[in-house]
Write a protein that holds these residues in place. Structure first.
Motif, PDB file in Angstrom:
ATOM      1  N   ILE A  53      40.896  28.027  88.857  1.00  0.00           N
ATOM      2  CA  ILE A  53      41.117  27.419  90.174  1.00  0.00           C
ATOM      3  C   ILE A  53      42.530  27.702  90.670  1.00  0.00           C
ATOM      4  O   ILE A  53      42.736  28.016  91.846  1.00  0.00           O
ATOM      5  N   ARG A  54      43.497  27.607  89.773  1.00  0.00           N
ATOM      6  CA  ARG A  54      44.870  27.941  90.181  1.00  0.00           C
ATOM      7  C   ARG A  54      44.954  29.402  90.608  1.00  0.00           C
ATOM      8  O   ARG A  54      45.643  29.731  91.578  1.00  0.00           O
ATOM      9  N   ARG A  55      44.246  30.266  89.893  1.00  0.00           N
ATOM     10  CA  ARG A  55      44.240  31.695  90.242  1.00  0.00           C
ATOM     11  C   ARG A  55      43.679  31.899  91.657  1.00  0.00           C
ATOM     12  O   ARG A  55      44.208  32.692  92.429  1.00  0.00           O
ATOM     13  N   GLN A  56      42.610  31.183  91.992  1.00  0.00           N
ATOM     14  CA  GLN A  56      42.083  31.245  93.364  1.00  0.00           C
ATOM     15  C   GLN A  56      43.154  30.841  94.368  1.00  0.00           C
ATOM     16  O   GLN A  56      43.361  31.522  95.385  1.00  0.00           O
ATOM     17  N   LEU A  57      43.850  29.763  94.070  1.00  0.00           N
ATOM     18  CA  LEU A  57      44.867  29.257  94.996  1.00  0.00           C
ATOM     19  C   LEU A  57      46.057  30.199  95.110  1.00  0.00           C
ATOM     20  O   LEU A  57      46.782  30.171  96.116  1.00  0.00           O
ATOM     21  N   LEU A  58      46.237  31.047  94.110  1.00  0.00           N
ATOM     22  CA  LEU A  58      47.314  32.038  94.143  1.00  0.00           C
ATOM     23  C   LEU A  58      46.853  33.367  94.748  1.00  0.00           C
ATOM     24  O   LEU A  58      47.561  34.357  94.677  1.00  0.00           O
ATOM     25  N   GLY A  59      45.653  33.366  95.338  1.00  0.00           N
ATOM     26  CA  GLY A  59      45.231  34.525  96.117  1.00  0.00           C
ATOM     27  C   GLY A  59      44.321  35.518  95.420  1.00  0.00           C
ATOM     28  O   GLY A  59      43.989  36.550  96.004  1.00  0.00           O
ATOM     29  N   TYR A  60      43.888  35.204  94.208  1.00  0.00           N
ATOM     30  CA  TYR A  60      43.013  36.141  93.500  1.00  0.00           C
ATOM     31  C   TYR A  60      41.651  36.245  94.187  1.00  0.00           C
ATOM     32  O   TYR A  60      41.111  35.265  94.697  1.00  0.00           O
ATOM     33  N   GLY A  61      41.085  37.441  94.168  1.00  0.00           N
ATOM     34  CA  GLY A  61      39.729  37.668  94.629  1.00  0.00           C
ATOM     35  C   GLY A  61      39.162  38.891  93.949  1.00  0.00           C
ATOM     36  O   GLY A  61      39.903  39.792  93.540  1.00  0.00           O
ATOM     37  N   VAL A  62      37.841  38.940  93.795  1.00  0.00           N
ATOM     38  CA  VAL A  62      37.207  40.070  93.138  1.00  0.00           C
ATOM     39  C   VAL A  62      37.376  41.342  93.959  1.00  0.00           C
ATOM     40  O   VAL A  62      37.691  42.406  93.448  1.00  0.00           O
ATOM     41  N   ASN A  63      37.165  41.221  95.266  1.00  0.00           N
ATOM     42  CA  ASN A  63      37.376  42.338  96.178  1.00  0.00           C
ATOM     43  C   ASN A  63      37.627  41.783  97.577  1.00  0.00           C
ATOM     44  O   ASN A  63      37.570  40.570  97.794  1.00  0.00           O
ATOM     45  N   CYS A  64      37.879  42.653  98.530  1.00  0.00           N
ATOM     46  CA  CYS A  64      38.225  42.203  99.885  1.00  0.00           C
ATOM     47  C   CYS A  64      37.089  41.423 100.539  1.00  0.00           C
ATOM     48  O   CYS A  64      37.312  40.423 101.219  1.00  0.00           O
ATOM     49  N   ASN A  65      35.843  41.882 100.333  1.00  0.00           N
ATOM     50  CA  ASN A  65      34.717  41.203 100.961  1.00  0.00           C
ATOM     51  C   ASN A  65      34.565  39.769 100.459  1.00  0.00           C
ATOM     52  O   ASN A  65      34.025  38.905 101.162  1.00  0.00           O
ATOM     53  N   GLY A  66      35.076  39.506  99.260  1.00  0.00           N
ATOM     54  CA  GLY A  66      34.999  38.167  98.715  1.00  0.00           C
ATOM     55  C   GLY A  66      35.783  37.129  99.488  1.00  0.00           C
ATOM     56  O   GLY A  66      35.596  35.921  99.290  1.00  0.00           O
ATOM     57  N   HIS A  67      36.664  37.585 100.370  1.00  0.00           N
ATOM     58  CA  HIS A  67      37.372  36.641 101.228  1.00  0.00           C
ATOM     59  C   HIS A  67      36.485  36.161 102.365  1.00  0.00           C
ATOM     60  O   HIS A  67      36.741  35.113 102.967  1.00  0.00           O
ATOM     61  N   TYR A  68      35.449  36.929 102.668  1.00  0.00           N
ATOM     62  CA  TYR A  68      34.549  36.597 103.771  1.00  0.00           C
ATOM     63  C   TYR A  68      33.194  36.096 103.281  1.00  0.00           C
ATOM     64  O   TYR A  68      32.597  35.203 103.881  1.00  0.00           O
ATOM     65  N   THR A  69      32.702  36.692 102.184  1.00  0.00           N
ATOM     66  CA  THR A  69      31.445  36.270 101.585  1.00  0.00           C
ATOM     67  C   THR A  69      31.705  36.056 100.099  1.00  0.00           C
ATOM     68  O   THR A  69      31.395  36.904  99.259  1.00  0.00           O
ATOM     69  N   PRO A  70      32.320  34.923  99.751  1.00  0.00           N
ATOM     70  CA  PRO A  70      32.788  34.736  98.376  1.00  0.00           C
ATOM     71  C   PRO A  70      31.671  34.521  97.366  1.00  0.00           C
ATOM     72  O   PRO A  70      30.664  33.855  97.639  1.00  0.00           O
ATOM     73  N   THR A  71      31.858  35.101  96.197  1.00  0.00           N
ATOM     74  CA  THR A  71      30.997  34.862  95.045  1.00  0.00           C
ATOM     75  C   THR A  71      31.614  33.746  94.210  1.00  0.00           C
ATOM     76  O   THR A  71      32.758  33.321  94.450  1.00  0.00           O
ATOM     77  N   ASP A  72      30.883  33.297  93.198  1.00  0.00           N
ATOM     78  CA  ASP A  72      31.434  32.267  92.320  1.00  0.00           C
ATOM     79  C   ASP A  72      32.712  32.737  91.640  1.00  0.00           C
ATOM     80  O   ASP A  72      33.612  31.945  91.363  1.00  0.00           O
ATOM     81  N   ALA A  73      32.799  34.038  91.350  1.00  0.00           N
ATOM     82  CA  ALA A  73      34.005  34.567  90.708  1.00  0.00           C
ATOM     83  C   ALA A  73      35.211  34.519  91.640  1.00  0.00           C
ATOM     84  O   ALA A  73      36.351  34.441  91.175  1.00  0.00           O
ATOM     85  N   ASP A  74      34.963  34.569  92.947  1.00  0.00           N
ATOM     86  CA  ASP A  74      36.052  34.486  93.922  1.00  0.00           C
ATOM     87  C   ASP A  74      36.548  33.055  94.083  1.00  0.00           C
ATOM     88  O   ASP A  74      37.745  32.822  94.287  1.00  0.00           O
ATOM     89  N   VAL A  75      35.626  32.104  94.048  1.00  0.00           N
ATOM     90  CA  VAL A  75      35.966  30.710  94.379  1.00  0.00           C
ATOM     91  C   VAL A  75      35.488  29.751  93.288  1.00  0.00           C
ATOM     92  O   VAL A  75      34.531  28.990  93.480  1.00  0.00           O
ATOM     93  N   PRO A  76      36.141  29.744  92.137  1.00  0.00           N
ATOM     94  CA  PRO A  76      35.757  28.811  91.074  1.00  0.00           C
ATOM     95  C   PRO A  76      35.882  27.352  91.497  1.00  0.00           C
ATOM     96  O   PRO A  76      35.235  26.483  90.891  1.00  0.00           O
ATOM     97  N   LEU A  77      36.676  27.075  92.528  1.00  0.00           N
ATOM     98  CA  LEU A  77      36.768  25.701  93.010  1.00  0.00           C
ATOM     99  C   LEU A  77      35.408  25.218  93.506  1.00  0.00           C
ATOM    100  O   LEU A  77      35.034  24.065  93.297  1.00  0.00           O
ATOM    101  N   ARG A  78      34.633  26.093  94.147  1.00  0.00           N
ATOM    102  CA  ARG A  78      33.301  25.720  94.624  1.00  0.00           C
ATOM    103  C   ARG A  78      32.399  25.349  93.448  1.00  0.00           C
ATOM    104  O   ARG A  78      31.682  24.332  93.485  1.00  0.00           O
ATOM    105  N   THR A  79      32.445  26.165  92.393  1.00  0.00           N
ATOM    106  CA  THR A  79      31.624  25.896  91.216  1.00  0.00           C
ATOM    107  C   THR A  79      31.991  24.557  90.589  1.00  0.00           C
ATOM    108  O   THR A  79      31.130  23.764  90.197  1.00  0.00           O
ATOM    109  N   TRP A  80      33.293  24.295  90.496  1.00  0.00           N
ATOM    110  CA  TRP A  80      33.771  23.032  89.918  1.00  0.00           C
ATOM    111  C   TRP A  80      33.318  21.851  90.767  1.00  0.00           C
ATOM    112  O   TRP A  80      32.866  20.826  90.239  1.00  0.00           O
TER     113      TRP A  80
END
Length: 278
Positions: free
Chosen positions: A240-267
């Motif tokens: 979750i901290r990594r998400q908040l620090l700007g991590y993403g799997v790829n650019c499209n994940g900023h628009y259509t995020p997967t669980d790997a892009d946004v672990p906060l959603r999973t939590w």
């Protein structure tokens, strides 16, 4: 993230206050020990800047301070604050902006000149086609010095002005807009404010130095406002901290995020499912 953080979740009263006024004051967000340890690192940075030639008579605006010490990094996903941030913005968020400000005594005589009133985000306010303008982001200001009295470089706001695209400024540039007030808080207080809230920094007419940290949270499809050289912190950060620090799997994940892009959603699906309606 420890589920115990949910005891600091945004309350309906807090949501109502923020939505109606554009800001929210949370007292004692930081303990005395936290204020002391953070201030020590703040002062170290300030002394380094003075040694490098910064004018001690002028305010220091220093962005991208998160990598400078773990006391700053630990506030990125701080348990007393982050649940309120996602309560207001949702789960597709990250830290897009951070800066510290040290405002020394101005050495000037107090006057009534109009402050520099503005909404945050610059060109966004000219180029977004909507009314009222979209929220998009918010900031959390952690106050390290005592600004419970006026004239200490206080942050001024016009409550409720976040829903107004314009603000009436005195024509003679003397005095402040109708309804303007100083935010007066003790050390350790966190002040949340909508980026649209009309606000202003002010001269410090006191004998003390004003010290404050600003953490700006926005949607992951918003570009960073600072250089944010935090990528080297990803490897040692929890998801979750990594998400908040700007991590993403790829650019499209900023628009259509997967669980790997946004672990906060999973939590949140597990611990606060009402926050994940879509």
């Amino acid at each position: 993230m420890n589920p115990s953080c949910l005891k600091y979740a945004l309350t309906e009263e807090e949501r109502k206050t923020f939505n109606e006024t554009g800001y929210l004051i949370v007292e004692n967000a930081l303990s005395e020990d936290q204020v002391a340890s953070i201030t020590a690192e703040f002062d170290r940075i300030y002394e380094d800047k003075l040694s490098a030639g910064h004018d001690p008579k002028t305010a220091l605006f220093y962005p991208n301070f998160i990598p400078d010490h773990d006391v700053f990094l630990d506030l990125v996903d701080y348990e007393k604050v982050l649940p309120k941030v996602w309560g207001l913005l949702g789960w597709n968020i990250y830290l897009y902006h951070a800066h510290m400000i040290s405002t020394p005594p101005s050495g000037q005589q107090k006057n009534d000149a109009t402050f520099g009133w503005h909404q945050d985000s610059g060109r966004v306010n000219m180029e977004m086609e909507s009314h009222p303008r979209p929220r998009l982001s918010l900031k959390v200001a952690y106050f390290l010095s005592d600004v419970s009295e006026p004239d200490r470089g206080n942050f001024w706001v016009v409550p409720g002005s976040h829903l107004n695209d314009n603000l009436a400024i005195p024509a003679d540039r003397q005095g402040q807009p109708e309804g303007a007030i100083p935010v007066r808080v003790k050390p350790g207080t966190a002040v949340f404010f909508d980026r649209r809230l009309w606000h202003a920094g002010t001269p410090n007419w006191s004998e003390m130095t004003r010290k404050v940290l600003f953490y700006g949270y926005g949607y992951r499809w918003i570009r960073t406002k600072d250089d944010m050289t935090v990528q080297h912190l990803w490897e040692r950060s929890e998801p979750i901290r990594r998400q908040l620090l700007g991590y993403g799997v790829n650019c499209n994940g900023h628009y259509t995020p997967t669980d790997a892009d946004v672990p906060l959603r999973t939590w949140l699906k597990e611990h606060q499912p009402e926050m994940v309606s879509r």
